[in-house]
Design an enzyme around this catalytic site. Structure first.
Site, mmCIF file in Angstrom:
data_model
loop_
_atom_site.group_PDB
_atom_site.id
_atom_site.type_symbol
_atom_site.label_atom_id
_atom_site.label_comp_id
_atom_site.label_asym_id
_atom_site.label_seq_id
_atom_site.Cartn_x
_atom_site.Cartn_y
_atom_site.Cartn_z
ATOM 1 N N TRP A 101 12.033 74.601 29.021
ATOM 2 C CA TRP A 101 12.191 73.887 27.747
ATOM 3 C C TRP A 101 10.859 73.489 27.138
ATOM 4 C CZ3 TRP A 101 16.119 74.753 24.961
ATOM 5 C CH2 TRP A 101 17.387 74.908 25.508
ATOM 6 N N ASP A 166 10.439 65.180 25.417
ATOM 7 C CA ASP A 166 11.792 65.710 25.254
ATOM 8 C C ASP A 166 12.665 65.135 26.374
ATOM 9 O OD1 ASP A 166 14.132 67.139 25.189
ATOM 10 O OD2 ASP A 166 13.190 69.127 25.247
ATOM 11 N N LYS A 190 23.827 66.127 26.926
ATOM 12 C CA LYS A 190 23.624 65.985 28.366
ATOM 13 C C LYS A 190 24.029 64.579 28.811
ATOM 14 C CE LYS A 190 21.563 69.971 27.646
ATOM 15 N NZ LYS A 190 20.218 70.300 27.241
HETATM 16 C C1 LIG Z 1 19.481 71.258 26.323
HETATM 17 C C2 LIG Z 1 18.044 71.019 26.093
HETATM 18 C C3 LIG Z 1 17.413 71.349 24.889
HETATM 19 C C4 LIG Z 1 18.139 72.048 23.760
HETATM 20 O O1 LIG Z 1 19.089 71.269 23.175
HETATM 21 P P1 LIG Z 1 19.937 71.796 21.920
HETATM 22 O O2 LIG Z 1 20.744 70.602 21.562
HETATM 23 O O3 LIG Z 1 20.727 72.968 22.379
HETATM 24 O O4 LIG Z 1 18.984 72.165 20.845
HETATM 25 C C5 LIG Z 1 16.081 71.057 24.750
HETATM 26 N N1 LIG Z 1 15.382 70.454 25.733
HETATM 27 C C6 LIG Z 1 15.960 70.124 26.913
HETATM 28 C C7 LIG Z 1 15.144 69.453 27.964
HETATM 29 C C8 LIG Z 1 17.308 70.388 27.125
HETATM 30 O O5 LIG Z 1 17.879 70.055 28.298
#
Ligand SMILES: *Cc1c(COP(=O)(O)O)cnc(C)c1O
Length: 354
Positions: A101, A166, A190
């Site tokens: 990511w 993030d 999540k």
């Molecule tokens: C799932 C995830 C993303 C992407 O999220 P979206 O909502 O699909 O854009 C980005 N960074 C991390 C760490 C993730 O777990």
């Protein structure tokens, strides 16, 4: 039979929250309509929206120096929005790479700013001292929990630059001092609520100078000015996120969640490490508490493991397509009983196939 959903995302939500949402679905607070049928400008909806923000601020200790934005587009929208809002096209921005990511975030940012990639990965671990190679850019971006790789960074990198993180797969799952950050963001699906919504918590002095080409719906200054209602927000997802925040408060807040998460993860890692039938290859000091990838020593048994675990009510244990093997995601909503059931199943499967 209880079903436990180990999906990495969209992930399980607390059972109590789902039951309450069901109860309120067609008749919200006696109005005779659903919350998703309310105007986002109505006083009833504004009460929902404001309570969600207030509860999030309380849970995370967020002061008025920070804007809290409820946005569209998931976390990935912010892969673009962050460089557009916080850097000029000619500015350097520093990205620590610890997995898939953070690598994806750096790749997208390169469209809008001059990205300096600092790869921390060595063997099965991370060389955190390499973060010292940053220091030039408009900000330093990293990913504290790599959802695919199962790799976590628990201590914030030391830097005088605004720190951007993030938090998609660990927000509200561990305690953080928000004042150390310039911005944190998280896709909701999540640990927070349904997919589509993303949260952005950003220090107000950093916003309001977006690049001129920034789409208005990604302009943090504009979103803040309009209280996240520059256009119609994802109202139902915002409502459900608010219910999750109330649920976390009722559990004892982020500290209680963090303690439970450490306990859940230790249960699974200790079992994996106790023999050689299963393996997790991540350096123990960087093992994620939220996403636990593991391999069977004999991958010929993968299909049987997945079929039988599914039959036992243990859903979605298949690893990410790029990693293979298995992955168990243990977000806030996963009760300890789910992890106990998983370990019991893994023990029985091992005995049967040894
Ligand atoms: C799932 C995830 C993303 C992407 O999220 P979206 O909502 O699909 O854009 C980005 N960074 C991390 C760490 C993730 O777990």
């Amino acid at each position: 039979m209880s079903v436990y959903n180990f999906c990495a995302g969209p992930a399980m939500l607390p059972a109590e929250v789902m039951a309450k949402a069901q109860k309120e679905l067609v008749d919200f607070h006696g109005l005779g309509v659903s919350v998703m049928e309310l105007s986002h400008r109505s006083k009833e909806y504004l009460a929902v929206a404001n309570a969600a923000e207030a509860n999030l601020r309380e849970l995370m200790g967020i002061s008025d120096d920070y804007a809290v934005l409820f946005t569209h587009g998931g976390a990935r929208a912010h892969f673009s929005a962050i460089p557009l809002n916080l850097a000029g096209a000619d500015d350097q921005v520093d990205y620590l790479i610890s997995g898939q990511w953070s690598a994806g975030a750096a790749q997208e940012a390169a469209k809008y700013a001059q990205v300096n990639r600092i790869d921390l990965r060595v063997g099965n671990g991370l060389e955190m001292t390499r973060a010292g190679e940053a220091g030039q850019g408009a900000y330093l971006h990293y990913c504290p929990n790599e959802t695919v790789d199962g790799v976590a960074i628990f201590d914030e990198p030391d830097s005088d630059q605004p720190l951007i993180a993030d938090y998609s797969s660990c927000i509200l799952g561990r305690e953080i001092d928000i004042n150390r950050y310039g911005l944190i963001y998280a896709g909701a699906q999540k640990n927070v609520g349904p997919a589509g919504l993303a949260l952005v918590i950003v220090r107000r002095d950093l916003i309001g100078q977006a690049q001129p080409t920034t789409p208005s719906i990604l302009d943090y200054g504009l979103l803040d000015k309009h209280d996240s209602m520059y256009n119609t927000p994802p109202t139902y997802a915002w409502y459900l996120a608010g219910e999750v925040f109330k649920w976390i408060k009722a559990q004892g807040g982020v500290a209680a969640m963090a303690e439970l998460n450490r306990h859940k993860a230790a249960l699974l890692y200790d079992f994996i490490d106790s023999g050689d039938f299963y393996q997790n290859r991540v350096d123990p000091s960087h093992r994620s508490e939220m996403n636990v990838p593991f391999q069977l020593a004999n991958p010929d048994l993968d299909a049987a493991f997945l079929a039988q675990s599914q039959q036992a009510g243990l859903m979605a244990l298949k690893g990410h397509r790029s990693v293979g093997g298995m992955r168990a995601s243990l977000y806030n909503a996963m009760p300890i009983e789910g992890v106990q059931a998983l370990v019991a199943f893994m023990k029985a499967f091992e005995l049967q196939h040894k």
